[in-house]
Scaffold this motif. Structure first.
Motif, mmCIF file in Angstrom:
data_model
loop_
_atom_site.group_PDB
_atom_site.id
_atom_site.type_symbol
_atom_site.label_atom_id
_atom_site.label_comp_id
_atom_site.label_asym_id
_atom_site.label_seq_id
_atom_site.Cartn_x
_atom_site.Cartn_y
_atom_site.Cartn_z
ATOM 1 N N ASP A 229 62.895 31.119 32.620
ATOM 2 C CA ASP A 229 63.418 30.686 32.590
ATOM 3 C C ASP A 229 64.194 31.412 34.016
ATOM 4 O O ASP A 229 64.531 30.401 34.746
ATOM 5 N N THR A 230 64.593 32.461 33.769
ATOM 6 C CA THR A 230 64.392 33.159 35.510
ATOM 7 C C THR A 230 63.359 33.151 36.475
ATOM 8 O O THR A 230 63.945 33.306 37.919
ATOM 9 N N ARG A 231 62.534 33.352 36.878
ATOM 10 C CA ARG A 231 60.979 33.158 36.969
ATOM 11 C C ARG A 231 60.823 33.870 38.380
ATOM 12 O O ARG A 231 60.700 34.281 38.734
ATOM 13 N N GLN A 232 61.308 35.321 36.946
ATOM 14 C CA GLN A 232 61.442 36.760 37.641
ATOM 15 C C GLN A 232 60.481 37.602 37.002
ATOM 16 O O GLN A 232 60.807 37.405 35.252
ATOM 17 N N ALA A 233 60.257 38.613 36.979
ATOM 18 C CA ALA A 233 59.280 39.202 36.031
ATOM 19 C C ALA A 233 60.593 40.151 35.579
ATOM 20 O O ALA A 233 61.398 40.906 36.204
ATOM 21 N N SER A 234 60.836 40.467 33.945
ATOM 22 C CA SER A 234 61.000 41.068 33.365
ATOM 23 C C SER A 234 61.024 41.471 32.798
ATOM 24 O O SER A 234 62.697 42.673 31.974
ATOM 25 N N SER A 235 59.933 42.681 32.889
ATOM 26 C CA SER A 235 59.940 43.963 31.939
ATOM 27 C C SER A 235 58.493 44.388 32.330
ATOM 28 O O SER A 235 57.449 43.977 33.453
ATOM 29 N N PHE A 236 58.310 45.752 32.995
ATOM 30 C CA PHE A 236 57.298 46.248 34.013
ATOM 31 C C PHE A 236 57.304 47.798 32.806
ATOM 32 O O PHE A 236 58.178 48.540 32.726
ATOM 33 N N LYS A 237 55.443 48.556 32.392
ATOM 34 C CA LYS A 237 55.636 49.305 31.789
ATOM 35 C C LYS A 237 54.195 49.897 32.569
ATOM 36 O O LYS A 237 53.582 48.967 33.224
ATOM 37 N N MET A 238 54.187 51.285 32.817
ATOM 38 C CA MET A 238 52.592 52.050 33.495
ATOM 39 C C MET A 238 52.405 52.623 32.485
ATOM 40 O O MET A 238 52.422 53.388 31.583
ATOM 41 N N LEU A 239 51.060 52.169 32.250
ATOM 42 C CA LEU A 239 50.355 52.871 30.729
ATOM 43 C C LEU A 239 48.884 54.175 31.511
ATOM 44 O O LEU A 239 48.221 52.939 32.190
ATOM 45 N N LYS A 240 48.295 54.581 31.299
ATOM 46 C CA LYS A 240 48.109 55.618 30.922
ATOM 47 C C LYS A 240 46.454 55.059 30.336
ATOM 48 O O LYS A 240 46.776 54.217 29.466
ATOM 49 N N GLN A 241 45.260 55.146 31.794
ATOM 50 C CA GLN A 241 43.585 55.193 31.108
ATOM 51 C C GLN A 241 43.282 56.032 29.948
ATOM 52 O O GLN A 241 43.774 57.369 30.657
ATOM 53 N N VAL A 242 43.313 55.945 28.751
ATOM 54 C CA VAL A 242 42.703 56.910 27.683
ATOM 55 C C VAL A 242 41.256 56.394 27.487
ATOM 56 O O VAL A 242 41.093 55.688 26.894
ATOM 57 N N TYR A 243 40.473 57.878 27.838
ATOM 58 C CA TYR A 243 39.082 57.577 27.079
ATOM 59 C C TYR A 243 38.892 59.175 26.531
ATOM 60 O O TYR A 243 39.162 59.866 26.946
ATOM 61 N N GLY A 244 37.426 58.297 25.118
ATOM 62 C CA GLY A 244 36.881 59.454 24.585
ATOM 63 C C GLY A 244 35.441 58.912 24.407
ATOM 64 O O GLY A 244 35.097 58.189 24.770
ATOM 65 N N GLY A 245 35.212 59.526 23.640
ATOM 66 C CA GLY A 245 33.553 59.231 22.878
ATOM 67 C C GLY A 245 32.386 59.217 24.162
ATOM 68 O O GLY A 245 32.731 60.403 25.457
ATOM 69 N N PRO A 246 31.940 59.200 24.277
ATOM 70 C CA PRO A 246 31.011 58.784 25.858
ATOM 71 C C PRO A 246 31.643 58.846 26.971
ATOM 72 O O PRO A 246 30.755 58.787 28.317
ATOM 73 N N PHE A 247 33.407 58.475 27.490
ATOM 74 C CA PHE A 247 33.462 58.409 28.072
ATOM 75 C C PHE A 247 34.735 59.284 28.501
ATOM 76 O O PHE A 247 35.334 58.828 29.533
ATOM 77 N N ALA A 248 34.610 60.734 27.775
ATOM 78 C CA ALA A 248 35.609 61.194 27.830
ATOM 79 C C ALA A 248 35.578 61.734 28.937
ATOM 80 O O ALA A 248 36.894 62.882 29.668
ATOM 81 N N SER A 249 34.618 61.829 29.995
ATOM 82 C CA SER A 249 34.320 62.387 31.197
ATOM 83 C C SER A 249 35.152 62.105 32.327
ATOM 84 O O SER A 249 34.791 61.989 33.785
ATOM 85 N N VAL A 250 35.784 60.693 32.698
ATOM 86 C CA VAL A 250 36.313 60.352 33.597
ATOM 87 C C VAL A 250 37.514 60.283 33.823
ATOM 88 O O VAL A 250 37.951 60.334 32.911
ATOM 89 N N PRO A 251 37.681 60.485 34.669
ATOM 90 C CA PRO A 251 38.980 61.688 35.508
ATOM 91 C C PRO A 251 40.594 60.479 34.329
ATOM 92 O O PRO A 251 40.390 59.464 34.372
#
Length: 269
Positions: A229-251
């Protein structure tokens, strides 16, 4: 007659206005935005970056991701990239969905240099297309981009002054002539405000959206929702990538903090 640079500068000045005066015919519902993985050089990811690409598909963005960013029943409509690094990063995820990667190609020349004008123009064109093309109306799309063209504004994050550039180059010179030249080239390639997705999507409206993407931060998503309706960004969130198992060593460093990589990793530092 106005030259190529003149036309480009003029275009940079009008793109945001053009996107906000009703020209748009469509609007995506959600953009999942991320940076490419860690680099070996101008052409390819290092081993850590390649592992991140696989981790993204396995745990966050692939069809069978264990901690998917997509909502139940949601299917991404498109995957976008620009540079070789962004293409290599997102290809495993796109392939898992049986989708191609739509690329606004910006490739390095024989010396490994990426044209600042090209990066700026492709970012601007991409934003214009994404916010006007009816194919993406109401869709969720995944965008993998170059970090200085996600967020590197002139508000407190402008290009270095002459003395600042000389000081940075002197520090890099201790590592060798190639490092000094790369430091200067990187600063020269930093875009003006109207050539970052931060500005083109008007993310300054959100206090959570930071106007500078740190150089050592590879492990975050920006998720942007749009209001039809407003043709604008209505929400924003920043999420961290979290890895485990075989990818636990990824920074998985915190935003703006060192990622712990050393020269032994084979990655650019």
């Amino acid at each position: 007659m106005m030259g190529r640079t003149g036309w480009m500068a003029a275009g940079l000045g009008v793109v945001v206005m053009a996107l906000t005066i009703g020209e748009a015919a469509a609007l995506p519902a959600r953009i999942i935005l991320l940076r490419h993985g860690e680099k070996q050089d101008a052409y390819r990811l290092c081993a850590v970056g390649m592992e991140r690409a696989q981790a993204l598909a396995a745990q966050h963005l692939g069809r069978d991701a264990t901690t998917s960013l997509f909502r139940p029943g949601e299917v991404p409509k498109a995957f976008f990239a620009m540079t070789l690094h962004t293409l290599e990063t997102i290809t495993p995820s796109a392939r898992s969905w049986g989708q191609p990667v739509i690329t606004y190609a910006a490739l390095p020349d024989a010396s490994g240099t990426l044209s600042a004008d090209l990066l700026n123009a492709q970012t601007q064109q991409f934003a214009r297309d994404l916010l006007t093309d009816p194919r993406w109306d109401g869709a969720t799309v995944v965008v993998t981009w170059e970090h200085d063209h996600i967020a590197k504004t002139t508000s407190g994050h402008a290009k270095k002054t002459g003395p600042e550039k000389a000081e940075a180059a002197a520090k890099e010179a201790a590592k060798g002539p190639a490092h000094a030249a790369a430091a200067v080239a990187k600063d020269d390639a930093r875009p003006e405000a109207s050539s970052t997705l931060y500005d083109l999507f008007d993310l300054a409206r959100f206090t959570e959206a930071l106007s500078n993407w740190p150089s050592e931060t590879y492990d975050y998503f920006w998720i942007i929702d749009f209001d039809p309706d407003t043709r604008q960004a209505s929400s924003f969130k920043m999420l961290k990538q979290v890895y485990g198992g075989p990818f636990a060593s990824v920074p998985q460093n915190e935003w703006g903090q060192p990622n712990g990589l050393t020269a032994a990793s084979g990655c650019q530092l």
